[in-house]
Structure formats: structure tokens, C-alpha cells
Design a protein around this motif. Structure first.
Motif, mmCIF file in Angstrom:
data_model
loop_
_atom_site.group_PDB
_atom_site.id
_atom_site.type_symbol
_atom_site.label_atom_id
_atom_site.label_comp_id
_atom_site.label_asym_id
_atom_site.label_seq_id
_atom_site.Cartn_x
_atom_site.Cartn_y
_atom_site.Cartn_z
ATOM 1 N N ALA A 31 1.949 6.743 -7.002
ATOM 2 C CA ALA A 31 0.751 7.310 -7.638
ATOM 3 C C ALA A 31 0.938 8.740 -8.150
ATOM 4 O O ALA A 31 0.424 9.069 -9.232
ATOM 5 C CB ALA A 31 -0.434 7.238 -6.683
ATOM 6 N N VAL A 64 -0.547 1.613 -10.201
ATOM 7 C CA VAL A 64 0.630 1.018 -9.569
ATOM 8 C C VAL A 64 0.563 -0.506 -9.680
ATOM 9 O O VAL A 64 1.585 -1.174 -9.857
ATOM 10 C CB VAL A 64 0.771 1.467 -8.103
ATOM 11 C CG1 VAL A 64 2.016 0.850 -7.473
ATOM 12 C CG2 VAL A 64 0.873 3.001 -8.032
ATOM 13 N N ASP A 65 -0.637 -1.070 -9.620
ATOM 14 C CA ASP A 65 -0.794 -2.511 -9.857
ATOM 15 C C ASP A 65 -0.381 -2.861 -11.280
ATOM 16 O O ASP A 65 0.268 -3.890 -11.523
ATOM 17 C CB ASP A 65 -2.243 -2.945 -9.614
ATOM 18 C CG ASP A 65 -2.612 -2.956 -8.145
ATOM 19 O OD1 ASP A 65 -1.716 -3.166 -7.305
ATOM 20 O OD2 ASP A 65 -3.798 -2.737 -7.823
ATOM 21 N N ALA A 98 0.824 -1.216 0.000
ATOM 22 C CA ALA A 98 0.000 0.000 0.000
ATOM 23 C C ALA A 98 0.855 1.261 0.000
ATOM 24 O O ALA A 98 0.541 2.240 -0.693
ATOM 25 C CB ALA A 98 -0.938 -0.003 1.200
ATOM 26 N N GLU A 99 1.940 1.258 0.780
ATOM 27 C CA GLU A 99 2.813 2.433 0.828
ATOM 28 C C GLU A 99 3.454 2.700 -0.527
ATOM 29 O O GLU A 99 3.710 3.847 -0.897
ATOM 30 C CB GLU A 99 3.890 2.236 1.893
ATOM 31 C CG GLU A 99 3.379 2.277 3.317
ATOM 32 C CD GLU A 99 2.686 3.586 3.657
ATOM 33 O OE1 GLU A 99 3.210 4.651 3.253
ATOM 34 O OE2 GLU A 99 1.624 3.546 4.295
ATOM 35 N N ASN A 125 -3.290 8.143 -9.668
ATOM 36 C CA ASN A 125 -4.115 6.934 -9.792
ATOM 37 C C ASN A 125 -3.381 5.727 -9.211
ATOM 38 O O ASN A 125 -2.494 5.157 -9.844
ATOM 39 C CB ASN A 125 -4.452 6.693 -11.266
ATOM 40 C CG ASN A 125 -5.460 5.571 -11.461
ATOM 41 O OD1 ASN A 125 -5.714 4.778 -10.553
ATOM 42 N ND2 ASN A 125 -6.040 5.507 -12.637
ATOM 43 N N GLU A 126 -3.751 5.311 -8.006
ATOM 44 C CA GLU A 126 -3.075 4.197 -7.351
ATOM 45 C C GLU A 126 -3.322 2.867 -8.073
ATOM 46 O O GLU A 126 -2.513 1.945 -7.968
ATOM 47 C CB GLU A 126 -3.505 4.094 -5.886
ATOM 48 C CG GLU A 126 -3.009 5.242 -5.035
ATOM 49 C CD GLU A 126 -3.226 5.029 -3.551
ATOM 50 O OE1 GLU A 126 -3.728 3.946 -3.169
ATOM 51 O OE2 GLU A 126 -2.900 5.943 -2.764
ATOM 52 N N ASP A 127 -4.430 2.761 -8.803
ATOM 53 C CA ASP A 127 -4.705 1.533 -9.542
ATOM 54 C C ASP A 127 -3.626 1.269 -10.587
ATOM 55 O O ASP A 127 -3.345 0.106 -10.927
ATOM 56 C CB ASP A 127 -6.068 1.599 -10.224
ATOM 57 C CG ASP A 127 -7.225 1.549 -9.241
ATOM 58 O OD1 ASP A 127 -7.008 1.085 -8.103
ATOM 59 O OD2 ASP A 127 -8.335 1.975 -9.605
ATOM 60 N N LYS A 180 2.031 2.090 -3.363
ATOM 61 C CA LYS A 180 0.988 2.717 -4.181
ATOM 62 C C LYS A 180 0.907 4.208 -3.893
ATOM 63 O O LYS A 180 0.819 5.034 -4.807
ATOM 64 C CB LYS A 180 -0.364 2.053 -3.919
ATOM 65 C CG LYS A 180 -0.482 0.656 -4.482
ATOM 66 C CD LYS A 180 -1.904 0.129 -4.330
ATOM 67 C CE LYS A 180 -2.039 -1.244 -4.963
ATOM 68 N NZ LYS A 180 -3.430 -1.746 -4.914
ATOM 69 N N HIS A 181 0.944 4.559 -2.600
ATOM 70 C CA HIS A 181 0.885 5.976 -2.228
ATOM 71 C C HIS A 181 2.085 6.734 -2.787
ATOM 72 O O HIS A 181 1.972 7.879 -3.225
ATOM 73 C CB HIS A 181 0.861 6.126 -0.706
ATOM 74 C CG HIS A 181 -0.296 5.457 -0.036
ATOM 75 N ND1 HIS A 181 -1.507 5.267 -0.658
ATOM 76 C CD2 HIS A 181 -0.425 4.928 1.218
ATOM 77 C CE1 HIS A 181 -2.346 4.658 0.180
ATOM 78 N NE2 HIS A 181 -1.705 4.433 1.304
#
Length: 226
Positions: free
Chosen positions: A26, A36-37, A19-20, A32-34, A22-23
Motif C-alpha cells: 500500500a 493491492v487487490d 492482508a500482510e 490505498n490497500e484497495d 496489502k499492508h
């Protein structure tokens, strides 16, 4: 299944919460954190492109190149230096999932070697485990950097088992990635898939021996066979 003589763990997403990451990444992708996936999937994809084309680049450099590509595909301009600095700033500062340290500590009591096995560089891997306060849980910390190939190529798992001194059928690979499970299973290792949020087994992959909702489930299964 027979009780494994060594348990190998994937690190990113399996043990460490991304999660970190992604933050942190992004902002380079329009917030857009999505995406990052999508970046992480591209990183894994191009690590295999490297090996298939007889190349080898550091995992973090492949990550930077993949981030540039994802940004470009979405209309953002990111340089390789920007991408590399952003990844370096966050990849070694990921906390462990809540179930990780308690479970690893309990598994240690079974006197089975616990092994960290990652595509990350050895320096980066050790920094990750130290930050997450779990490095002391492992008897071996192995990076594919040493043999210049990446999971899920069969040579990685064979090499890792040899390093630890176990036969593949006496070892277990634990991962939240279907490709990792399939790679280990293909050489005869026992496998456990961890159902982290948003993860699922590759439907056409080699089925895991165990499918658990958390590492707590793995610990319970190990105690049954102890």
C-alpha cells in the motif's frame, strides 16, 4: 462426486492470508490497500497475456511489472526495482488462514495425498509454505514454473495430475478463485470453491462440485465420502 484420490490446493488467498501483502504494498500506492487487490488482478491478467503471446516470465517479475502499471494508472511513480523488492519482502511472509492448518492435518488422516499447486516459483512457494508452517502437510509441492505456463491453462492441471499419478476425474482442485475452479473443471477435475471474504465464483464459469464457506466445510464433505 466420488471420493478424490488426491486434493490439489491453490495457495495465495485460498490458504494464505494476503492482508500482510496489502499492508506491505500500500505505501507504494498512496497508502490505498484497495489498490493491492487491483494489482493482484493485474498480475493474474498479465500472466495469461504472457502465455497467450508465447512468453514466460517469473510470476514475481510479472507482479512487479503489474505494480508499476497500477501505480502509473493512479498517478504514482514506482520503479520495477522498487516494486520487485517490495513484493519479495512480503510474498513469502504470509500467514495461513486460521482454518488451514487444522483442516489440512485432519485431511491427512484420510490418507489422501494433499498437493500444493501454485503459479509462484518453486523457491518462493516452498518459502511461503514453510513460513506458514504447513509445508509438511503436502505430499507434493508443484510450481507451474516447471512447465512454463500458468493456471488456469488446461496443460497445468493435466501436468499436475500426471505428476501425482491420478486421473483428472479422480482429483479435486480447491481454490478461492473462480478462474482456478473453472480451469480445473474444464479438464474433468472435481472442484471446490472456498468463499474467502470478497471472493465469488465467476458467474459465467464452470460451477464447482462443492461450495464451502471455509476449509472446515471441505473436511466435513470429505469425511462423508470416506
Amino acid at each position: 462426486m466420488t471420493p478424490p484420490k488426491a486434493i490439489f490446493f491453490d495457495i495465495n488467498e485460498t490458504l494464505l492470508d494476503m492482508a500482510e501483502m496489502k499492508h506491505g504494498l500500500a505505501p507504494l500506492l498512496g497508502g490505498n490497500e484497495d489498490l493491492v487487490d487491483l494489482w493482484f488482478a493485474n498480475l493474474l491478467h498479465h500472466s495469461l497475456v504472457d502465455i497467450a503471446s508465447n512468453q514466460f516470465h517469473d510470476f514475481i517479475n510479472i507482479g512487479a511489472a503489474a505494480l508499476v502499471m497500477v501505480a502509473h494508472s493512479k498517478g504514482f511513480s514506482v520503479s520495477e526495482d522498487e516494486a520487485l523488492n517490495a513484493i519479495k519482502s512480503h510474498i513469502t511472509k504470509l500467514p495461513a488462514h486460521d482454518d488451514v492448518k487444522p483442516t489440512l492435518s485432519k485431511l491427512q488422516s484420510l490418507n489422501v495425498p494433499l498437493v500444493a499447486l501454485s503459479n509462484s516459483s518453486i523457491e518462493g512457494l516452498k518459502a511461503q509454505l514453510e513460513f506458514a508452517d504447513i509445508v509438511e502437510c503436502f505430499t507434493h509441492v508443484l510450481s507451474t514454473e516447471k512447465i512454463k505456463t500458468y493456471k488456469p491453462y488446461p496443460d497445468v492441471y493435466r501436468w499436475a495430475c500426471k505428476e501425482v499419478g491420478v486421473e483428472p476425474e479422480d482429483a479435486m482442485m480447491v481454490a478461492a478463485h473462480g478462474w482456478d475452479v473453472s480451469g480445473a473443471k474444464a479438464i474433468g477435475m472435481q472442484t471446490t470453491f472456498v468463499n474467502r471474504p470478497g471472493k465469488m465464483m465467476y458467474p459465467l464459469g464452470l460451477a464447482p462440485d462443492l461450495n464451502v464457506e471455509s476449509l472446515t466445510g471441505l473436511e466435513q464433505e470429505m469425511k462423508k465420502g470416506a
